[in-house]
Scaffold this motif. Structure first.
Motif, mmCIF file in Angstrom:
data_model
loop_
_atom_site.group_PDB
_atom_site.id
_atom_site.type_symbol
_atom_site.label_atom_id
_atom_site.label_comp_id
_atom_site.label_asym_id
_atom_site.label_seq_id
_atom_site.Cartn_x
_atom_site.Cartn_y
_atom_site.Cartn_z
ATOM 1 N N ARG A 321 -84.745 -54.431 -44.887
ATOM 2 C CA ARG A 321 -83.397 -54.038 -45.308
ATOM 3 C C ARG A 321 -83.019 -54.891 -46.510
ATOM 4 N NH1 ARG A 321 -79.035 -53.558 -40.655
ATOM 5 N NH2 ARG A 321 -77.946 -52.636 -42.438
ATOM 6 N N SER A 323 -81.936 -55.708 -50.415
ATOM 7 C CA SER A 323 -80.971 -55.114 -51.349
ATOM 8 C C SER A 323 -80.679 -56.082 -52.472
ATOM 9 C CB SER A 323 -79.663 -54.761 -50.622
ATOM 10 O OG SER A 323 -79.026 -55.949 -50.161
ATOM 11 N N GLU A 336 -80.332 -50.508 -52.462
ATOM 12 C CA GLU A 336 -81.401 -50.833 -51.525
ATOM 13 C C GLU A 336 -82.740 -50.854 -52.250
ATOM 14 O OE1 GLU A 336 -81.437 -48.403 -48.079
ATOM 15 O OE2 GLU A 336 -79.382 -48.905 -47.485
#
Length: 432
Positions: A321, A323, A336
């Motif tokens: 995850r 970013s 992202e």
């Protein structure tokens, strides 16, 4: 005095061999300085004049300077035509074997990037040097269906002896330019080529129609990118108020606030953050956004030069995850990251002085020669980070404050990565 130009398509449709003989006579007469019994078509005669002035050898049959496989891969990755290959294939290759032709796609300089179609014709094309990586610019191999449309910026069919180089006289080709609908810039040429017997009067119109379909697909993609930019722009403009606009990299407007809507705002050739004089708006400030620029009147911006307070946070603290978040005068936005982009931005964040393409290739793969992959990926990263990334060497802009959020356990740093530089950081002592 020569007669009027003959109708090549009409004559070739009736008797291709006779048309080829006549055109060879016309070419030989022109090169010898004699009057021909028929005149070459104006587009061909003008091309021949350019070849004679440029010193192209009419007897030289092979294009020099073929690019290596790595360079061809790099050019393919960077070419906008990669996005419309499905359109070109669907429109031109469906009858390739029956029609005995091949499709050639070249960049704006005439360098062949893709070549597909009838296998026997591909083998014949090899003998002409019409292969991926070859330079088929008009100034290199003479009048042809790849290089000539790029020069005149319109569809051109070149039949038999209309080719300037003698060894191409057994060939026929029809090419059409493909231009970027955002700015009119030539992106390349799509061409259908084959032996003389493949010539058909409708070939040029067919190729032109498929090129127009490709341009329409590019136009649709541009509309989609403006819609995405409009989603980024809405909260930014709502916070700022005043006279401001959000535009893409070519100046096409996604949204405005406090000013009349203008379809396009003329930007500098190479936009960068700071004060700029724009003809339509006067003195403005430019600030990068995800996929575009925030343009503000200096009065509305309070005289501030954007970029001074920009903060970039690279978050690699959570598995899968990742970013990047940018905060500045235009507000805050996030993007992202794919696993590869997370690796690249991490390496740039810990090497604030910058890394060359070969340096990044060594960090990523342990092989400084793999610069083609690095450049292609960095080109994609720059699509959303834009002015926040510089190159030569690759690095975050000096004005930005860059922070990296790592996992509490260093062993969890980018766990998917096998990049040597990441492995070293992951196995380092202590915690992040």
């Amino acid at each position: 005095m020569a007669h009027s130009p003959m109708n090549v398509s009409r004559l070739a449709a009736v008797d291709a061999a006779r048309a080829a003989r006549v055109l060879n006579e016309v070419r030989d007469a022109r090169l010898a300085g004699r009057r021909a019994r028929v005149a070459p078509r104006p587009v061909i005669e003008q091309s021949w004049e350019r070849m004679l002035r440029g010193g192209v050898d009419p007897e030289h049959g092979f294009p020099p300077g073929t690019l290596g496989a790595d360079e061809v891969r790099r050019l393919r990755e960077e070419s906008p035509l990669r996005e419309v290959l499905p359109v070109l294939r669907e429109g031109l290759l469906s009858v390739a074997d029956v029609a005995q032709h091949i499709m050639v796609v070249a960049d704006e300089a005439g360098r062949v990037l893709w070549r597909e179609g009838c296998a026997p014709v591909l083998r014949r094309a090899d003998g002409l040097g019409l292969e991926p990586g070859a330079d088929w610019g008009e100034g290199v191999v003479g009048t042809n269906g790849v290089g000539t449309p790029a020069v005149v910026r319109r569809p051109v069919q070149v039949f038999a002896g209309e080719h300037f180089v003698r060894s191409h006289g057994s060939w026929t080709c029809a090419g059409a330019p493909i231009c970027d609908p955002r700015n009119g810039r030539l992106l390349g040429v799509v061409d259908v080529s084959g032996p003389l017997e493949t010539m058909h009067p409708a070939t040029l119109a067919w190729v032109e129609s498929v090129a127009k379909l490709a341009e329409a697909r590019l136009r649709e993609a541009h509309v989609g990118s403006l819609e995405r930019l409009r989603a980024v722009a809405a909260p930014v403009l709502a916070r700022l108020g005043g006279r401001a606009a959000v535009v893409d990299g070519d100046g096409w407007t996604a949204a405005v606030s406090g000013m009349p809507y203008t379809g396009r705002i003329a930007l500098p050739k190479s936009p960068s953050a700071g004060r700029r004089w724009l003809p339509a708006l006067g003195l403005c400030t430019l600030e990068p956004l995800a996929g575009g620029w925030l343009v503000r009147s200096v009065d509305e911006a309070g005289g501030r030069v954007p970029g001074d307070a920009t903060r970039i946070v690279l978050d690699v603290s959570r598995a899968r995850r990742w970013s990047v978040t940018v905060s500045g005068g235009a507000g805050t936005w996030s993007h992202e990251l794919s696993p590869r982009h997370a690796e690249l931005l991490y390496l740039l964040a810990v090497h604030r002085g910058g890394r060359s393409a070969s340096g990044l290739a060594e960090d990523m793969f342990g092989d400084p020669a793999r610069t083609v992959t690095v450049r292609a990926e960095m080109s994609r990263v720059r699509r959303y980070l834009g002015g926040f990334l510089e190159h030569r060497p690759y690095r975050f802009c000096e004005e930005a404050e860059v922070e990296v959020l790592r996992p509490a356990d260093r062993a969890g740093l980018l766990p998917h990565s096998t990049a040597p530089a990441v492995l070293r950081d992951r196995s380092g002592p202590g915690t992040a």
